[in-house]
Design a protein around this motif. Structure first.
Motif, mmCIF file in Angstrom:
data_model
loop_
_atom_site.group_PDB
_atom_site.id
_atom_site.type_symbol
_atom_site.label_atom_id
_atom_site.label_comp_id
_atom_site.label_asym_id
_atom_site.label_seq_id
_atom_site.Cartn_x
_atom_site.Cartn_y
_atom_site.Cartn_z
ATOM 1 N N PRO A 25 -2.673 -3.553 2.031
ATOM 2 C CA PRO A 25 -3.430 -2.361 1.609
ATOM 3 C C PRO A 25 -2.833 -1.773 0.335
ATOM 4 C CG PRO A 25 -2.007 -1.815 3.448
ATOM 5 C CD PRO A 25 -1.914 -3.306 3.274
ATOM 6 N N PRO A 26 -3.600 -0.952 -0.366
ATOM 7 C CA PRO A 26 -3.064 -0.346 -1.590
ATOM 8 C C PRO A 26 -1.957 0.645 -1.261
ATOM 9 C CG PRO A 26 -5.205 0.593 -1.054
ATOM 10 C CD PRO A 26 -4.994 -0.546 -0.109
ATOM 11 N N PRO A 68 -11.784 8.488 -11.207
ATOM 12 C CA PRO A 68 -12.761 8.201 -10.151
ATOM 13 C C PRO A 68 -12.423 6.883 -9.465
ATOM 14 C CG PRO A 68 -13.706 7.786 -12.316
ATOM 15 C CD PRO A 68 -12.379 8.425 -12.558
ATOM 16 N N LEU A 69 -12.360 6.922 -8.136
ATOM 17 C CA LEU A 69 -11.879 5.751 -7.400
ATOM 18 C C LEU A 69 -12.813 5.351 -6.276
ATOM 19 C CD1 LEU A 69 -8.079 6.588 -6.855
ATOM 20 C CD2 LEU A 69 -9.078 5.081 -8.594
ATOM 21 N N SER A 70 -12.764 4.054 -5.973
ATOM 22 C CA SER A 70 -13.304 3.526 -4.726
ATOM 23 C C SER A 70 -12.172 2.724 -4.101
ATOM 24 C CB SER A 70 -14.516 2.627 -4.992
ATOM 25 O OG SER A 70 -14.942 2.016 -3.795
ATOM 26 N N VAL A 71 -11.795 3.061 -2.879
ATOM 27 C CA VAL A 71 -10.639 2.421 -2.238
ATOM 28 C C VAL A 71 -11.116 1.613 -1.040
ATOM 29 C CG1 VAL A 71 -8.394 2.789 -1.149
ATOM 30 C CG2 VAL A 71 -9.174 4.324 -2.978
ATOM 31 N N GLY A 72 -10.825 0.326 -1.053
ATOM 32 C CA GLY A 72 -11.196 -0.545 0.056
ATOM 33 C C GLY A 72 -10.011 -0.865 0.937
ATOM 34 N N ARG A 73 -10.105 -1.982 1.668
ATOM 35 C CA ARG A 73 -9.005 -2.384 2.534
ATOM 36 C C ARG A 73 -7.777 -2.773 1.723
ATOM 37 N NH1 ARG A 73 -11.042 -4.552 7.385
ATOM 38 N NH2 ARG A 73 -8.907 -5.133 7.902
ATOM 39 N N SER A 74 -8.022 -3.324 0.531
ATOM 40 C CA SER A 74 -6.916 -3.707 -0.343
ATOM 41 C C SER A 74 -7.180 -3.328 -1.799
ATOM 42 C CB SER A 74 -6.662 -5.220 -0.246
ATOM 43 O OG SER A 74 -5.591 -5.613 -1.054
ATOM 44 N N ILE A 75 -8.453 -3.341 -2.179
ATOM 45 C CA ILE A 75 -8.816 -3.111 -3.567
ATOM 46 C C ILE A 75 -8.872 -1.619 -3.899
ATOM 47 C CG2 ILE A 75 -11.327 -3.007 -3.205
ATOM 48 C CD1 ILE A 75 -11.667 -4.698 -5.745
#
Length: 570
Positions: free
Chosen positions: A84-85, A99-106
């Motif tokens: 994960p990040p 501005p962010l989009s946070v995924g499981r790792s990205i």
């Protein structure tokens, strides 16, 4: 089939303005109906993808988050293949109003915020990388990209990247396209993607992918140039290179004993390794037990274990030599008959091993075999059969041959024997020069051509115990016959040669010595030039009687093959 799967990008490839049209979906369903797989490789996060593309179940696997997340649509199971990040990284970007989009790792943002992202990565000392995609800025752990995710998906599907066609359009597609056995670019792709592609499609977006799937269904491996995954055999006298392609049918290598057939086969295995193509060798006489980049099962004393061999063959990236030297000549065809159907089933489902080499093919694929039709697969693709006697092969094996390579002074006659047995008109064949082989393509209008054949970089080291204790075939054993053929004593290895030599009468020994047959056998069959040269001197020395010449030749054999290791104490 050679190409067993299509790996495709989403946005800009199968999707236009975020949506996949009905024609593209229908074509993908037809593609899957052929028995092939579909893999989606996208930079999108999974929840967003499922929302815009509810038909995702057409795919066998989804690689999301630019390689960090795997998803199996049939079971809705997810597996994150990257960490994960770091929370401190996300918090630092949020404090700077990125501005962010946070995924499981990205972690994703947009240009021009890459400068801020780089500063934060540097300040925190993180091992993160930035990947660009048409204005998008994606941050992932070092080493995680679409190629990384595709490799994980292929491992789950038990497929090799060599059997996958990839298609994409943007910067972040470079890595996974390079990993595939064929790379394609839709017409709307960036020029840098097109420049690296094997296939440049004339249509854009989904229409381009539909055209690509049609090409695969029609031409399979023929959609790429021979240099891409073919094996270089050599060049003809005009300098034209000749390649053996895995989808192009079986190959026959034929010629008399000791003429270099296994040397050529060894050189071809090196080309397979270069192209990350896996191979399996059926080795009846221990010729390949020291082959580089391969694992041997069985040896001169131990029979190969069928389960062990199959377990190794199922292991991705494994090359396997199955040595049946310890089995009697009568037992080898039975073992081969048990292994080949299982090997054929493995190749049908996984594409591996990409090449199969059958040495001494006349023993295991001979016309005298009653059950040969049941043993052979319907299509024998990417199979190299090696034999001294092509005319003795079963009709089913001969029918599968599309390329013939014959060696030696009798290359033209060997080719003619094959053609007569296969019901093909023998072509005209020019005499060969040194280091040339004769090449005949049954699917071409060209005549038989001499080729300057490739040479192996590794020495073809035949193991000493093959000759000391193994079971040489009847056609290459030594026979003590004596004057008038009064005897018929077969020595199928050097140990038996020594035992029989000690017991034959002086007249029999001298009969073969005067004919220089000992040195000829050492040179042509044993492939030991040093032993042959020593034997020539002994054979030519008229001052030696039968007992002394016999003693010296047996001593020369013992020094090289049967003497205990020096320095060993009991």
């Amino acid at each position: 089939m050679y190409f067993l799967a299509l790996a495709t990008d989403y946005d800009g490839t199968i999707a236009h303005h975020g949506a996949v049209d009905s024609e593209t979906l229908a074509a993908m369903e037809a593609f899957k109906a052929s028995g092939r797989r579909l893999i989606l490789v996208t930079g999108r996060e999974l929840p967003e993808l499922l929302q815009v593309f509810p038909q995702v179940k057409v795919f066998d696997r989804v690689v999301a988050e630019n390689g960090a997340l795997l998803y199996e649509p049939a079971t809705e199971q997810e597996r994150c293949v990257a960490p994960p990040p770091p929370p401190e990284f996300v918090e630092a970007l949020e404090r700077r109003n990125v501005p962010l989009s946070v995924g499981r790792s990205i972690v994703a943002t947009w240009e021009p915020h890459e400068t801020t992202v780089l500063e934060v990565i540097r300040d925190l000392g993180l091992e993160l990388q930035i990947i660009f995609n048409k204005g998008a800025v994606m941050v992932l752990p070092a080493g995680v990209n679409k190629a990384f995710g595709l490799a994980a998906a292929l491992q789950e599907l038990d497929l090799s990247a060599a059997n996958v066609v990839g298609v994409g359009d943007a910067e972040n597609d470079h890595a996974f396209l390079r990993a595939c056995g064929c790379a394609a670019a839709v017409a709307n792709a960036l020029e840098s993607v097109k420049d690296e592609a094997d296939v440049r499609l004339e249509c854009d977006h989904g229409a381009g992918v539909v055209a690509l799937m049609d090409m695969i269904l029609r031409e399979d491996g023929g959609i790429v140039a021979p240099q891409r995954h073919g094996l270089l055999v050599g060049a003809d006298r005009a300098g034209r290179e000749v390649y053996l392609e895995p989808h192009g049918g079986s190959v026959l290598i034929a010629g008399t004993s000791g003429i270099g057939k296994s040397t050529l086969a060894t050189a071809l295995t090196e080309r397979m390794v270069e192209k990350t193509l896996e191979f399996c060798v059926f080795d009846p006489e221990g010729d390949y037990d020291q082959l580089e980049s391969a694992v041997s099962v069985g040896d001169a004393k131990s029979a190969p274990n069928e389960d062990e061999a199959l377990a190794l063959l199922r292991t991705r990236t494994a090359n396997v030599v199955i040595c049946t030297q310890s089995l009697s000549p009568a037992e080898r065809p039975t073992f081969f008959a048990k292994m080949l159907p299982q090997l054929s089933a493995l190749r049908a489902s996984t594409g591996r091993p990409h090449w199969v080499i059958v040495d001494e093919a006349h023993h295991v694929l001979g016309a005298a075999r009653d059950n040969i039709a049941q043993v052979l697969p319907e299509k024998m693709l990417a199979t190299i059969m090696i034999t001294v006697h092509p005319e003795t092969l079963a009709a089913e094996a001969l029918k599968a041959v599309r390329h013939v390579l014959t060696l030696g002074e009798d290359a033209a006659e060997t080719l003619a024997r094959f053609c007569r047995s296969a019901g093909v008109a023998p072509p005209d064949a020019p005499p060969l020069e040194e280091d040339e082989v004769l090449f005949f393509d049954l699917d071409s209008d060209e005549p038989a051509r001499p080729l300057k054949a490739i040479k192996p970089r590794q020495l073809h080291d035949r193991h000493a115990r093959k000759y000391a204790e193994g079971e040489l075939g009847e056609d290459i054993s030594f026979y003590f016959r004596g004057p008038g053929n009064k005897l018929n004593l077969r020595a199928q290895n050097l140990m038996l040669f020594g035992q029989i030599a000690e017991g034959v009468d002086a007249g029999t020994w001298e009969h073969h010595r005067r004919a220089r047959q000992y040195s000829a056998w050492f040179r042509d069959v044993i492939k030991d030039d040093e032993l042959a040269r020593e034997a020539v001197e002994i054979e030519a020395d008229a001052s030696l009687d039968a007992d002394e010449s016999r003693k010296r030749i047996l001593a020369a054999i013992s020094r090289r093959y049967t003497a205990p290791a020096r320095g060993h104490r009991t």
